[in-house]
Each structure stands twice: as structure tokens, then as C-alpha cells.
Design an enzyme around this catalytic site. Structure first.
Site, PDB file in Angstrom:
ATOM      1  N   VAL A 134     109.815  15.398 -99.191  1.00 44.01           N
ATOM      2  CA  VAL A 134     109.505  14.481 -98.083  1.00 44.01           C
ATOM      3  C   VAL A 134     109.498  13.028 -98.559  1.00 44.01           C
ATOM      4  O   VAL A 134     108.980  12.145 -97.871  1.00 44.01           O
ATOM      5  CB  VAL A 134     108.142  14.838 -97.445  1.00 44.01           C
ATOM      6  CG1 VAL A 134     108.194  16.218 -96.810  1.00 44.01           C
ATOM      7  CG2 VAL A 134     106.996  14.769 -98.459  1.00 44.01           C
ATOM      8  N   HIS A 150     111.374  19.528 -94.320  1.00 43.96           N
ATOM      9  CA  HIS A 150     109.928  19.387 -94.159  1.00 43.96           C
ATOM     10  C   HIS A 150     109.511  18.002 -93.692  1.00 43.96           C
ATOM     11  O   HIS A 150     108.323  17.676 -93.722  1.00 43.96           O
ATOM     12  CB  HIS A 150     109.218  19.742 -95.464  1.00 43.96           C
ATOM     13  CG  HIS A 150     109.328  21.199 -95.808  1.00 43.96           C
ATOM     14  ND1 HIS A 150     109.218  21.676 -97.089  1.00 43.96           N
ATOM     15  CD2 HIS A 150     109.558  22.282 -95.017  1.00 43.96           C
ATOM     16  CE1 HIS A 150     109.373  22.992 -97.081  1.00 43.96           C
ATOM     17  NE2 HIS A 150     109.584  23.374 -95.840  1.00 43.96           N
ATOM     18  N   CYS A 158     101.554  10.508 -83.712  1.00 46.49           N
ATOM     19  CA  CYS A 158     100.276  10.793 -83.065  1.00 46.49           C
ATOM     20  C   CYS A 158     100.311  12.215 -82.513  1.00 46.49           C
ATOM     21  O   CYS A 158     101.248  12.589 -81.791  1.00 46.49           O
ATOM     22  CB  CYS A 158     100.029   9.795 -81.937  1.00 46.49           C
ATOM     23  SG  CYS A 158      98.502  10.119 -81.012  1.00 46.49           S
ATOM     24  N   CYS A 161      99.771  11.717 -78.281  1.00 42.12           N
ATOM     25  CA  CYS A 161     100.803  11.157 -77.398  1.00 42.12           C
ATOM     26  C   CYS A 161     102.198  11.226 -78.008  1.00 42.12           C
ATOM     27  O   CYS A 161     103.180  10.879 -77.347  1.00 42.12           O
ATOM     28  CB  CYS A 161     100.464   9.708 -77.031  1.00 42.12           C
ATOM     29  SG  CYS A 161     100.725   8.521 -78.387  1.00 42.12           S
TER      30      CYS A 161
END
Length: 306
Positions: A134, A150, A158, A161
Site C-alpha cells: 500500500v 489492498h 470517511c 459519507c
């Protein structure tokens, strides 16, 4: 949350723990390194090689692996997705520790392995890279066809949202909210884990000030990476399937394939009857199924290939 949902979450968490703890032992002997090198060279000359990389590719950039002799799992258990999502105190602990560790991750630079793979792509030898890492170092080295199975530690999303933010922008907001915090930490770079997490005393975790989502004000922010116990997004799976279809062989570099997201790719190539070559210093899940097993430090091995 009803009892059935709680049971499902607990079971997913326990399954994630078992995945972390999986030990990959020897299942088949290595091939003669001269013969293995010649075989891998032949695959590269034929082209359309799909490269699957793991943490061993980035250790020379100062990012530790998970399962090696000095891997981070020897001293640290990563947080599961279930812990992160349903325990706010666990999220707060992650962000305190991740705020400190991010500096080391953000400063990491591509090494010779990343640069070699970028060159192979330019030369038409490989069809693309699927990485379990990553850290974004393949892209920094110039590789263009990369699927980060990954996710990307440099993006934050978030959970409420789904708005996203660059990690560097979030880090700037965290610095403004935690003036003087970093000066209180004596960071050992070798103690930074592959997910950017570091160990901190509880009093420093308690002092850390988290900042909210800019879009909705929620504090449920998460790095855009797939945690243990979390599914790979379906669109990313589709991209992986398409890249597999465009490839004639598989080369696994620096991964034990202990988690299913990587192991499944090996199984797919075996099922299609296509060559699979492994280059690693350790053992690989399903290594007995591979066409070639080459056990040697990655940089040494890749230096013998062109």
C-alpha cells in the site's frame, strides 16, 4: 445492533485474526537457481508476464514485511476492519500512531526492484503489476499498469459519507491540531509497521487530537486500504481478472501469499495451466503448485535477469 449482527462481526474478526496468524511453511524444495533463473528469463523474453508483488519488494526501501524473520507480525498485530469500524477508541489509537509513522512511510523511496519492474514494463516484458503493498512505490518508480489490491495508504476515506482526502492534506491538518506532539516521540524507524503504525505509550495516545471529515464532520476516517477482515472492492477484483486474462504467465516476488487475495491469483494461473514462477527468500503458500521456485534475495535474483 442486533445479536445476529454482533455475532457476524465477531466471527469476521476471528477469521481475520486467523489469517494474520497463518504460518507458511516449506511445501516443496527450491529448484536449482541457475535453472530457475534461465526459466524466468525465458518467461520475460516471451512477454505478457503478470508480476504479483508483496512486502518483500519494499524492505530495501525501509518498509518492513509482515511474515519474514524480522517481520512486523513478530511484534505487532494489525488492527482488523471490525475493530477499526466499530471501536472509536481503536480508531483514535490508530490515528495517533499512524500520525507518527506516516512520516517514515511518506519519505520511503523506490529501490532497485521497483525500478527494474518499471524498466521491464517499458521493455514490454510484463503485462502489469498486482501489488499487495500500500506504499505506492511501484507508481513512484514509473510503473504504469499497477493494481494495488489492498489500496493506497496515501488516501483517506470517511466511513460515513465516503468522501476522500489526500493523506498529506489530512496530515497537515493533524499537525496543526497537534503542535509539538511529534517532538515528544523518539521514533525508531525500524519499528514502523507496513501500514504506517507504530507503538506509542498510552499517555501519548490520550493526548492526540483527531480532526474530522471535511465533508460531514465525522471522525470515522480510515486509510483507503483493505484491512484484515475486509473485502477487496468488487471493481478492483474485476480489474485484476482482466489483467490476468491478458497475461500468459505469473511471477510472484516477495510474497508468502498467506492471504487469499494473492493466493487466489496463483490458483487461477495453475487452473489455466500457465507457468508460475516464485522468487522469494522464504516460503509461499501453494508453492508446490508452482512451475519454478527460486529462493534467493530479490535484488540478487533480479540482478541476474534482463
Amino acid at each position: 445492533m442486533n445479536p445476529q449482527e454482533e455475532l457476524s462481526i465477531r466471527m469476521a474478526h476471528q477469521s481475520a485474526i486467523r489469517s494474520m496468524q497463518r504460518v507458511v511453511a516449506e511445501q516443496a524444495p527450491a529448484h536449482d537457481p541457475i535453472q530457475a533463473a534461465a526459466a524466468v528469463q525465458g518467461l520475460l523474453e516471451a512477454g505478457r508476464v503478470l508480476v504479483l508483488t508483496g512486502a518483500g519488494v519494499s524492505t530495501d526501501s525501509g518498509i518492513p514485511d509482515y511474515r519474514g524473520p524480522n517481520g512486523s507480525l513478530q511484534r505487532h498485530r494489525p488492527m482488523t476492519y471490525q475493530e477499526f469500524k466499530y471501536r472509536p477508541e481503536a480508531r483514535h489509537r490508530y490515528w495517533a500512531r499512524g500520525f507518527v509513522g506516516w512520516r517514515h512511510m511518506d519519505s520511503a523511496q523506490p529501490n532497485n526492484i521497483h525500478r527494474t519492474l518499471a524498466r521491464w514494463e517499458d521493455d514490454g516484458k510484463i503485462s502489469g503489476i498486482i501489488t499487495q503493498n500500500v506504499d505506492g512505490l511501484h507508481q513512484q518508480a514509473g510503473s504504469r499498469h499497477v493494481i494495488s489490491v489492498h489500496g493506497d495508504l496515501g488516501i483517506v476515506r470517511c466511513l460515513d459519507c465516503h468522501a476522500s482526502e489526500e493523506r498529506t492534506a489530512l496530515d497537515a491538518r493533524l499537525e496543526a491540531a497537534n503542535i509539538g506532539y511529534l517532538q515528544q516521540v523518539d521514533l525508531d524507524p525500524t519499528a514502523v509497521n507496513p501500514d504506517g503504525d507504530v507503538e506509542l505509550p498510552q499517555y501519548l495516545v490520550d493526548k492526540f487530537v483527531m480532526v474530522p471529515c471535511l465533508n460531514c464532520g465525522s471522525y470515522a476516517l480510515k486509510p483507503d486500504v483493505v484491512y484484515f477482515g475486509e473485502n477487496v472492492p468488487s471493481e478492483r477484483k474485476r480489474q485484476i481478472d482482466l489483467l490476468e486474462e491478458r497475461s500468459d504467465s505469473l511471477l510472484v516476488l516477495g510474497s508468502s501469499l498467506a492471504v487469499m487475495s494473492g493466493y487466489k491469483i496463483l490458483l487461477n494461473f495453475v487452473k489455466r495451466g500457465l507457468p508460475v514462477a516464485l522468487i522469494t527468500n522464504g516460503h509461499v503458500r501453494g508453492e508446490q503448485k508452482a512451475t519454478w521456485r527460486w529462493r534467493e534475495p530479490l535484488e540478487t535474483a533480479l540482478a541476474r535477469l534482463s
